[in-house]
Scaffold this active site. Structure first.
Site, PDB file in Angstrom:
ATOM      1  N   LYS A  69      43.127  37.382  58.537  1.00 61.58           N
ATOM      2  CA  LYS A  69      42.333  35.497  57.650  1.00 61.58           C
ATOM      3  C   LYS A  69      41.093  36.169  57.132  1.00 61.58           C
ATOM      4  CE  LYS A  69      41.845  30.562  59.420  1.00 61.58           C
ATOM      5  NZ  LYS A  69      42.288  29.718  60.429  1.00 61.58           N
ATOM      6  N   SER A 126      45.542  25.733  60.010  1.00 61.57           N
ATOM      7  CA  SER A 126      44.894  26.216  58.526  1.00 61.57           C
ATOM      8  C   SER A 126      45.499  27.617  58.229  1.00 61.57           C
ATOM      9  CB  SER A 126      43.566  26.490  58.095  1.00 61.57           C
ATOM     10  OG  SER A 126      42.727  27.371  59.206  1.00 61.57           O
ATOM     11  N   SER A 184      45.041  24.957  64.419  1.00 56.96           N
ATOM     12  CA  SER A 184      44.698  26.316  63.036  1.00 56.96           C
ATOM     13  C   SER A 184      45.588  27.316  63.313  1.00 56.96           C
ATOM     14  CB  SER A 184      43.781  26.032  62.355  1.00 56.96           C
ATOM     15  OG  SER A 184      43.436  25.056  61.933  1.00 56.96           O
TER      16      SER A 184
END
Length: 492
Positions: A79, A158, A182
């Site tokens: 990420k 997210s 998330s």
């Protein structure tokens, strides 16, 4: 030999590498090819194929010497919230354009020590602010799953890029971060496993901060066993992180298949909400039955302050974000938009560099921390947060873990909720309380909606009881026997 990364898990890939069915280089080459074919998903911000092959060659060399690490040769995607030395790190924001860190986050450094291979950096909601992965400066991520009529869907957020990469089959695992859900919510929407460890279990050092008292990194994988493997590598005390907890990391694989016989599983009344999707309710009931059939005792519990969790989160998180994001001013790194003086340069840089959702949360955070409103909002929210934590503490005197839905819905069409922030925030309704209490939580794929889209169940554990949580997750995984995968429409 032809290697198909979509047909492998981390555990099966490690077995194949050990048996010399294929090399780390061959596996990585296949993953790179699949990653490049999946460009229509927009899951990646930065691809690092050359670096991946270099790391894979080193993994093969270690294995040949009998020095293979826990994850040696396994292709992972990161990420783009984790600092990666020399590799563009953006947090999916224009304001971090051109930022190449001179350091490596502790969590990713631990993965590289274990021998993992980096495919590149994943797309996300800007600064991790969002529940659908539509706020990224680099555009929305597309869920590998599609509606029956072909409509493109959100992957959740997210960590939407992370969930999409794993569900699409080109990354065997990915890192995610979870502030209010998330990791867990996108895992549910994409049909994969995701675990948010206890706050302090995985170092936050080198991870771009959103809300410092809530952010926690964790793995996103295809199976519970794979999550245990990744968490084993990622977790551990870090003296560079003042919130890191100095306690031993147990062997998460040791008793993974130990079953749930004799465990008491709590079912919170407050998670049964008006207007709840009946498919979610039915899956929850099925999950209770699966655990009961496996030998667990089902216990009704109360978490009375759950109703206030979402409002509390959307005061605490923006307040911390407004403080953390003050460092992005165009002076030291990233984007700089000139102005006639320093103040105008700040204004121009932040106006151009931050997206709409980030600006919205900074404004909310600044408001609740301002003179005259601090006690009315922020102080009160912190008091309610303490009450939410106490609810869980009291519940865990009676039960070993808690079972709930992960998300209130399956994946929804891109753009569907963009005009209504409050409706978007409701996507985190089942995950936020766990984050406020700093507890470990995980989502396990457990079924499909009538539209054929993934649905997940959430397990919540006691602090630092990730081993027990993973064991529960493994039992749920076996009972659900979830094997569904998305059709690779992006390759058609």
């Amino acid at each position: 030999m032809t290697v198909n990364p979509d047909a492998l898990t981390i555990a099966s890939a490690l077995e194949g590498l050990a048996k010399k069915d294929f090399t780390a280089v061959e596996l990585t080459q296949a993953s790179i090819k699949a990653m490049q074919a999946a460009k229509p998903l927009n899951a990646m911000i930065t691809e690092t194929p050359d670096k991946a092959l270099e790391m894979a060659k080193a993994a093969d060399a270690r294995r040949a010497k009998g020095e293979a690490g826990l994850l040696d040769g396994i292709p992972l995607a990161i990420k783009d919230l984790f600092a990666t030395k020399g590799v563009l790190t953006t947090a999916a924001s224009h304001i971090l354009d051109g930022f190449h860190p001179e350091y490596e986050s502790t969590a990713t450094a631990n993965l590289w020590k274990a021998g993992a291979v980096m495919l590149g950096k994943l797309n996300l909601d800007e600064f991790a602010m969002g529940s659908s992965n539509e706020t990224s400066y680099y555009g929305p991520v597309v869920n590998p799953w599609r509606a029956k009529d072909g409509t493109k869907l959100v992957p959740g957020g997210s960590s939407g890029g992370s969930a999409a990469a794993v569900a699409a089959g080109f990354a065997l695992g990915a890192t995610g971060t979870d502030t209010g859900g998330s990791i867990r919510q996108p895992a549910s929407l994409c049909g994969i496993t995701g675990i948010k460890p206890t706050y302090g279990r995985v170092s936050r050092w080198g991870i771009v901060a959103f809300a410092s008292s809530l952010d926690q990194a964790g793995p996103m994988t295809r199976t519970v066993r794979d999550s245990a493997l990744m968490l084993q590598a990622m977790a551990g005390f870090d003296p560079k992180d003042s919130t890191s907890v100095d306690r031993p990391v147990p062997d998460y694989l040791a008793n993974l298949d130990g079953g749930v016989k004799g465990m008491r599983i709590g079912i919170p009344r407050e998670y049964r909400m008006d207007g709840m999707n009946p498919e979610i309710t039915a899956l929850w009931e099925q999950g209770k039955q699966w655990l009961k059939d496996a030998g667990a005792e089902i216990v009704d519990i109360n978490l009375p302050h759950t109703h206030y969790a979402l409002a509390t989160y959307y005061i605490v998180a923006p307040a911390e974000a407004s403080s953390n994001l003050a460092r992005y001013d165009g002076v030291r790194f990233g984007l700089r938009v000139p102005g006639k003086d320093l103040t105008e340069m700040y204004e121009n840089t932040r106006g151009a560099g931050f997206g709409r959702e980030v600006q919205r949360r900074i404004m909310i955070g600044t408001y609740v921390l301002s003179a005259g409103y601090y006690d009315a909002y922020y102080t009160k929210a912190q008091k309610v947060r303490t009450l939410i934590k106490k609810d869980f503490e009291q519940a865990f005197q009676r039960v070993d873990a808690i079972l709930t839905p992960t998300a209130p819905n399956a994946a929804f069409p891109i753009g569907m909720k963009n005009d209504d922030p409050v409706t978007m925030y409701l996507n985190d309704v089942f995950t936020v309380p766990t984050s406020l209490a700093g507890l470990p939580g995980m989502s396990v794929p457990a079924g499909l909606s009538s539209e054929g889209l993934p649905l997940g169940l959430q397990l919540i554990g006691k602090p630092f009881e990730e081993a027990q949580l993973l064991r529960l997750g493994r039992s749920l995984e076996k009972a659900a026997n979830y094997t569904a995968k998305p059709f690779h429409w992006w390759e058609a």
